[in-house]
Motif scaffolding. Structure first.
Motif, PDB file in Angstrom:
ATOM      1  N   GLY A  83       4.935   4.571  49.840  1.00 19.07           N
ATOM      2  CA  GLY A  83       4.061   3.436  49.526  1.00 19.07           C
ATOM      3  C   GLY A  83       4.651   2.118  50.005  1.00 19.07           C
ATOM      4  O   GLY A  83       5.827   1.848  49.765  1.00 19.07           O
ATOM      5  N   GLY A  84       3.847   1.313  50.696  1.00 14.85           N
ATOM      6  CA  GLY A  84       4.286  -0.005  51.149  1.00 14.85           C
ATOM      7  C   GLY A  84       5.140   0.020  52.402  1.00 14.85           C
ATOM      8  O   GLY A  84       5.578  -1.030  52.876  1.00 14.85           O
ATOM      9  N   LYS A  85       5.391   1.204  52.960  1.00 13.41           N
ATOM     10  CA  LYS A  85       6.197   1.279  54.186  1.00 13.41           C
ATOM     11  C   LYS A  85       5.308   1.586  55.377  1.00 13.41           C
ATOM     12  O   LYS A  85       4.321   2.297  55.258  1.00 13.41           O
ATOM     13  CB  LYS A  85       7.226   2.416  54.075  1.00 13.41           C
ATOM     14  N   GLN A 107      -2.928  16.234  57.441  1.00 18.05           N
ATOM     15  CA  GLN A 107      -2.364  16.419  56.095  1.00 18.05           C
ATOM     16  C   GLN A 107      -1.836  15.100  55.536  1.00 18.05           C
ATOM     17  O   GLN A 107      -1.961  14.830  54.339  1.00 18.05           O
ATOM     18  CB  GLN A 107      -1.262  17.486  56.126  1.00 18.05           C
ATOM     19  N   ALA A 108      -1.264  14.284  56.406  1.00 16.00           N
ATOM     20  CA  ALA A 108      -0.769  12.974  55.965  1.00 16.00           C
ATOM     21  C   ALA A 108      -1.935  12.103  55.492  1.00 16.00           C
ATOM     22  O   ALA A 108      -1.853  11.441  54.451  1.00 16.00           O
ATOM     23  CB  ALA A 108      -0.015  12.295  57.110  1.00 16.00           C
ATOM     24  N   LYS A 109      -3.017  12.141  56.262  1.00 18.03           N
ATOM     25  CA  LYS A 109      -4.206  11.361  55.907  1.00 18.03           C
ATOM     26  C   LYS A 109      -4.720  11.795  54.536  1.00 18.03           C
ATOM     27  O   LYS A 109      -5.047  10.955  53.684  1.00 18.03           O
ATOM     28  CB  LYS A 109      -5.273  11.572  56.978  1.00 18.03           C
ATOM     29  N   ILE A 113      -1.538   8.686  53.469  1.00 16.06           N
ATOM     30  CA  ILE A 113      -0.613   7.961  54.355  1.00 16.06           C
ATOM     31  C   ILE A 113      -1.397   7.375  55.534  1.00 16.06           C
ATOM     32  O   ILE A 113      -2.140   8.091  56.206  1.00 16.06           O
ATOM     33  CB  ILE A 113       0.484   8.921  54.874  1.00 16.06           C
ATOM     34  N   ILE A 114      -1.221   6.073  55.747  1.00 19.18           N
ATOM     35  CA  ILE A 114      -1.869   5.426  56.894  1.00 19.18           C
ATOM     36  C   ILE A 114      -0.801   5.205  57.955  1.00 19.18           C
ATOM     37  O   ILE A 114       0.183   4.490  57.724  1.00 19.18           O
ATOM     38  CB  ILE A 114      -2.525   4.095  56.475  1.00 19.18           C
TER      39      ILE A 114
END
Ligand SMILES: Cc1cc2nc3c(=O)[nH]c(=O)nc-3n(C[C@H](O)[C@H](O)[C@H](O)COP(=O)(O)O)c2cc1C
Length: 142
Positions: A83-85, A107-109, A113-114
């Motif tokens: 988060g925030g990175k 899977q990240a999406k 995760i962006i």
């Protein structure tokens, strides 16, 4: 500011060469790269937590999969702490068409995760274009 973890696994050196170029890009942009060869024993998620951004690197292994004995456990330990990175992916592949990376991105999406930029894929060892793409990825993360 500008501390970038580069967490990667490489069996035959191609993704390792990419990681080194990502680190060069971070340095060129005035950031501080923290290069970490994935090791589930080392609690690298804690080191990553102290960084502003992270690049994960893993080649296509198995059948279009991430390497699952060393890299995957480290990535999974890091995942809840992203988060925030700024986050980006890179890796090398052989005979496939990049399917492993599309699966990884999907899977990240799903995990929220962006990604900060397009992933960088190299067929086997990075060529001149691949080197430039890895450096650009590093710069984006600073
Ligand atoms: C066990 C194993 C499985 C592999 N599976 C794939 C695959 O599914 N798709 C693919 O495109 N390449 C596959 N490859 C090729 C590697 O992704 C390729 O050689 C890559 O450059 C290795 O990166 P590295 O030098 O960082 O280990 C596989 C290689 C090995 C050794």
């Amino acid at each position: 500011m500008g501390k970038v973890a580069i967490i990667y696994w490489s069996g035959s050196g191609n993704t390792e060469a990419m990681a080194a170029e990502v680190a060069n890009g971070v340095k060129e942009a005035g950031g501080e790269p923290v290069l970490l060869f994935a090791d589930p024993e080392k609690h690298q998620e804690l080191e990553m937590a102290g960084c502003d951004a992270v690049a994960f690197g893993c080649p296509a292994m198995g059948a279009e999969e991430l390497e699952d004995t060393v890299f995957l456990p480290v990535y999974e330990a890091c995942r809840p702490k992203l988060g925030g990175k700024k986050v980006a992916f890179f890796g090398s592949y052989g005979w496939g068409d990049g399917e492993w990376m599309r699966t990884w991105e999907d899977q990240a999406k799903d995990a929220g995760i962006i990604l900060a930029c397009d992933s960088v894929l190299c067929n086997e060892a990075p060529d001149e274009e691949g080197v430039a793409a890895c450096r650009a990825l590093g710069k984006t993360l600073v």
